[in-house]
Structures are given as structure tokens and as C-alpha cells.
Design a protein around this motif. Structure first.
Motif, PDB file in Angstrom:
ATOM      1  N   GLU A 118     -30.245  41.713 -11.407  1.00 29.81           N
ATOM      2  CA  GLU A 118     -31.105  41.504 -11.856  1.00 29.81           C
ATOM      3  C   GLU A 118     -31.676  42.660 -13.001  1.00 29.81           C
ATOM      4  O   GLU A 118     -30.707  43.411 -13.114  1.00 29.81           O
ATOM      5  CB  GLU A 118     -32.746  41.373 -10.343  1.00 29.81           C
ATOM      6  N   ARG A 120     -35.435  44.829 -15.341  1.00 24.91           N
ATOM      7  CA  ARG A 120     -36.830  44.903 -15.254  1.00 24.91           C
ATOM      8  C   ARG A 120     -36.689  45.319 -16.868  1.00 24.91           C
ATOM      9  O   ARG A 120     -36.158  45.531 -17.092  1.00 24.91           O
ATOM     10  CB  ARG A 120     -36.843  46.341 -14.359  1.00 24.91           C
ATOM     11  N   GLU A 226     -40.467  33.044 -14.042  1.00 28.41           N
ATOM     12  CA  GLU A 226     -39.591  32.901 -13.769  1.00 28.41           C
ATOM     13  C   GLU A 226     -38.939  33.830 -15.230  1.00 28.41           C
ATOM     14  O   GLU A 226     -38.373  32.125 -15.941  1.00 28.41           O
ATOM     15  CB  GLU A 226     -38.948  31.886 -13.289  1.00 28.41           C
ATOM     16  N   THR A 240     -37.430  40.845 -12.406  1.00 26.21           N
ATOM     17  CA  THR A 240     -37.678  40.955 -11.177  1.00 26.21           C
ATOM     18  C   THR A 240     -39.053  41.969 -11.288  1.00 26.21           C
ATOM     19  O   THR A 240     -40.028  42.613 -10.501  1.00 26.21           O
ATOM     20  CB  THR A 240     -36.941  41.640 -10.369  1.00 26.21           C
ATOM     21  N   ARG A 251     -41.294  34.561  -9.008  1.00 29.17           N
ATOM     22  CA  ARG A 251     -40.197  34.452  -8.187  1.00 29.17           C
ATOM     23  C   ARG A 251     -39.193  33.888  -9.200  1.00 29.17           C
ATOM     24  O   ARG A 251     -39.039  32.611  -9.746  1.00 29.17           O
ATOM     25  CB  ARG A 251     -40.162  33.493  -7.241  1.00 29.17           C
TER      26      ARG A 251
END
Length: 272
Positions: A118, A120, A226, A240, A251
Motif C-alpha cells: 500500500e 501514502r 479507490e 491508503t 476503500r
């Protein structure tokens, strides 16, 4: 087929001789010479298996030809040498390079960095600093500095935008997002790198009957959606978290399924 010692290093290519360790210790240990590159391409190599190896080959050879680099025969011979020298064990992130000053072809062997599932993102869209946005290589230094700024802001990646604020891609990855059941990506007329992994995802969506659309969106318009960053190293990483602005990460309801599909695409390196 000879195999290199399992260590990082820079190999230079000479017609008729193939790849050999760089002549100087400084060149062998240099981690970044990106500002002096005309073309670069890299991929994740895991136990001698790669995703989309032929696509990376075609992108690199085409970019070299566009730069009036070595002729087609030499490029093919270089790639054959690269294929023979790549390690068949361990996890690697090799990079092929064409230098600007001498038109030298090189292979940089690097161990793969830690992989992420994931990511950021820095929500402050950054003006695109690239001089040659459709070719990987010349702007790697500028993009590395941009990623450094994103890290300083508490993120792992930064989004590049047009002068009017339209999302292009991140410093190291293509950007995809979902609007309802439509997989969206920036219009091809914008200055975006032709991503190998992005193309694999897009083609799979088309085969599966999923609608794919090119849409212009600002960073703020990705709020709550998403969003994926996609590249050859990490594969698919859903966003995320956002930093720098009040934005919500949607999500990641589809990412796990698509990541599992992408993991099925590993193929053995071809014989040289």
C-alpha cells in the motif's frame, strides 16, 4: 551462460565482448548517475522470473532508437547479454541504461528494495519537473528529489500534475482509480510515461469486460476514491492515506484480487 557474482554492481557493454564490470571503483559503487542518462528501464526480478520482460525490452529498445543511440543490431546484442547475466536466484531490481555523454549501454545490478502493498500519497499536486516525460531516464534525478519532498511531508509518493492541476502520474508509478465500476486513467494525450504494468492492468480489464475510460481529474477529485499506484517494482499499491490536504482514501475493495492476478504473471527469463 555465465552468471555474475551475487552482488550489486555496474556492468558496461562492449560489442563483441559483452558485459563486464565497470572500469573504475567509483563507477562500480555509484548508486545514482541518473542525470547523465538518456534512457533507463527497470523491473522486479524474483528467482529468475519477471513480469512483462518482453515489454520492458521493447520500451527500452524503442526509446534508445528514438535517441539515435546504438543501432538495432547492437541493441539486440546488448539485450541478449543482459538476459544472460541477470541472476536466477534472489530478488533484484536491475536497470538497463543508455548514457548521454558516450552513448554507453550498461546494466546496473541492484538488490530489490523492500516492497510495499500500500502507499501514502502527498495530496499537494506537484508541477511536472520532467523535460522528457514520455521517456524514462533523463529526469530520474528530478523525480528522486520530488519523492524526497514527499517523504518530508510524511508520504511515500508525490503526484505530478499539469499546469491546470490535472493528475498525470506519481514520481515512480502510473496512477489508476475507480469511479463506480469504471477503471480510470489519465488521457493518453497528456505527458505520461507508457507504463508496462499499467498496460497489463488495462488489457486485463478490457478482457474481463470492465469499462476503461481516460478522464481528466484533479487531485481533489480523487478524494474518497479507490486509487492505485502501479509500477514494475511494487505492482499494484492501493492508496491508503493522504497527507498535506484533508482527503480520504477510498476503500481498496478491488486491489487484493488484482494483486493476486498480477502475481500469476511471473514468467522465467528467456534463454539468451
Amino acid at each position: 551462460m555465465t552468471q555474475p557474482a551475487l552482488g550489486e554492481g555496474l556492468l558496461t557493454w562492449t560489442p563483441g565482448r559483452g558485459l563486464a564490470p565497470a572500469a573504475t571503483a567509483a563507477a562500480m559503487t555509484a548508486v545514482t548517475t541518473d542525470g547523465k542518462l538518456l534512457v533507463a528501464d527497470s523491473w522486479l526480478l524474483r528467482e529468475g522470473r519477471v513480469r512483462g520482460y518482453g515489454r520492458h525490452r521493447e520500451r527500452f529498445l524503442r526509446a534508445c532508437a528514438d535517441c539515435v543511440g546504438p543501432g538495432p543490431r547492437r541493441l539486440v546484442e546488448f539485450w541478449q547479454s543482459v538476459t544472460a547475466e541477470l541472476p536466477r536466484t534472489g530478488e533484484w531490481f536491475p536497470r538497463v541504461e543508455l548514457t548521454a555523454a558516450t552513448r554507453e549501454l550498461r546494466l546496473r545490478l541492484r538488490h530489490a528494495p523492500p516492497l510495499g502493498a500500500e502507499v501514502r500519497l502527498w495530496a499537494a499536486g506537484q508541477p511536472d519537473p520532467r523535460t522528457v516525460p514520455r521517456r524514462k531516464g533523463p529526469d530520474l534525478d528530478a523525480l528522486a528529489r520530488l519523492r524526497g519532498r514527499a517523504t518530508g511531508a510524511g508520504a511515500q509518493e508525490a503526484l505530478l500534475v499539469t499546469p491546470t492541476g490535472v493528475v498525470l502520474e506519481s514520481a515512480t508509478a502510473s496512477v489508476l482509480w475507480w469511479e463506480d465500476d469504471t477503471l480510470c486513467l489519465p488521457p493518453p494525450g497528456l505527458s505520461v510515461l507508457p507504463g508496462v504494468t499499467m498496460a497489463l492492468v488495462q488489457e486485463r480489464a478490457v478482457r474481463s469486460g470492465i469499462r476503461v475510460d481516460h478522464r481528466e481529474r484533479t487531485v481533489a477529485e480523487l478524494d474518497g476514491r479507490e486509487v492505485w499506484l502501479v509500477n514494475a517494482l511494487h505492482g499494484i499499491r492501493p492508496v491508503t492515506g493522504w497527507t498535506g490536504e484533508s482527503m480520504t482514501a477510498g476503500r481498496a475493495t478491488r486491489a487484493a484480487h488484482w494483486r493476486a492476478w498480477l502475481d500469476e504473471l511471473w514468467e522465467p527469463l528467456p534463454h539468451s
